[in-house]
Design a protein around this motif. Sequence first.
Motif, PDB file in Angstrom:
ATOM      1  N   TYR A  49      52.480  12.336   1.244  1.00  0.00           N
ATOM      2  CA  TYR A  49      51.553  12.002   0.179  1.00  0.00           C
ATOM      3  C   TYR A  49      50.354  11.226   0.704  1.00  0.00           C
ATOM      4  N   TYR A  50      50.423  10.826   1.979  1.00  0.00           N
ATOM      5  CA  TYR A  50      49.290  10.154   2.618  1.00  0.00           C
ATOM      6  C   TYR A  50      48.065  11.052   2.608  1.00  0.00           C
ATOM      7  N   LEU A  51      48.286  12.349   2.696  1.00  0.00           N
ATOM      8  CA  LEU A  51      47.183  13.299   2.786  1.00  0.00           C
ATOM      9  C   LEU A  51      46.758  13.840   1.420  1.00  0.00           C
ATOM     10  N   ARG A  55      47.377   8.936  -1.778  1.00  0.00           N
ATOM     11  CA  ARG A  55      47.226   8.200  -0.516  1.00  0.00           C
ATOM     12  C   ARG A  55      47.012   6.702  -0.722  1.00  0.00           C
ATOM     13  N   PRO A  96      49.856   8.133   9.709  1.00  0.00           N
ATOM     14  CA  PRO A  96      50.485   9.230   8.961  1.00  0.00           C
ATOM     15  C   PRO A  96      51.335  10.123   9.847  1.00  0.00           C
TER      16      PRO A  96
END
Length: 282
Positions: A49-51, A55, A96
């Motif tokens: 979900y960082y991308l 984020r 990430p």
Amino acid sequence: MSSADEILYGRDTLRYVRLALLVVPLLLMVAIVIYGLLNGKVEDSISSYYLGPSRDLFVAMLVSTGVLLVVYKGAPLEDYALNLAGFYAIFVALVPTRLGQTLSSLTSSAQIQLIRSVQISIVAVLVVSAVFVWLEWKTKKWTPRALHTSKLSTILSLSSTVALVAFIGLLFWRSIEGTDFAGVHYAAALLLILSMGVAIASHLGREDLCEVDTSGGRPIHYAVLLILMALGIIGWFVLNALGIAQALFIVEWYEIGLFSYFWYLESRRLWEAPTPREKLGD
């Protein structure tokens, strides 16, 4: 302000730190649920979900959780383990899992900018952590000897320290190499889970926990939680072997849930714990 008021305010502050560590992960959980409902899918790991659009919450949740874990003070081994867990949580947030894949989709200038950003973040966290350790030592709030009160605590503290040194070595290597920081995220995530396990294990054999009321956890709970956490790590390999794409995602939330339950038990046990002055009847 009287000393009695200061004690009460200190207790309230500690209570809110504990509550925050239970509530903060809900931010990301709610965002993930909303994301799943809107997009009809679940990513293969929390860090994925960082991308995405979550984020900001992902990074904010992990960094704030890391800071709260460091701020909280407990018994020496528990405190050491929670400090390490907070340290690792920040790197899970800042590096990430698919950095290499992200870099391949960027222009050369954007790649350099992102790599420099990660390098600066790593160095900044290491410098601040070094200052924190120095201040802890300077104020005599922490000494290595306090970690060796039993054979179990000695083994756990030494193992944690060896893992920490190895991780810092990995950070320096990847920072100097400056490519995709391979292994940093997964190493930090694994050590975060192990440090949470050490924090729970630090309660085993403690005489002051042999007799606790029903409002908190009993000694057997700590052993059961440790076994369940170990089974979770084994479960990741099993689910991964079965080809379940969300294996890591499932195990990550499973481990977070177990640690949250441990934190809930401890919060209940210590919520009305008397201060040393109250114990003396002052």
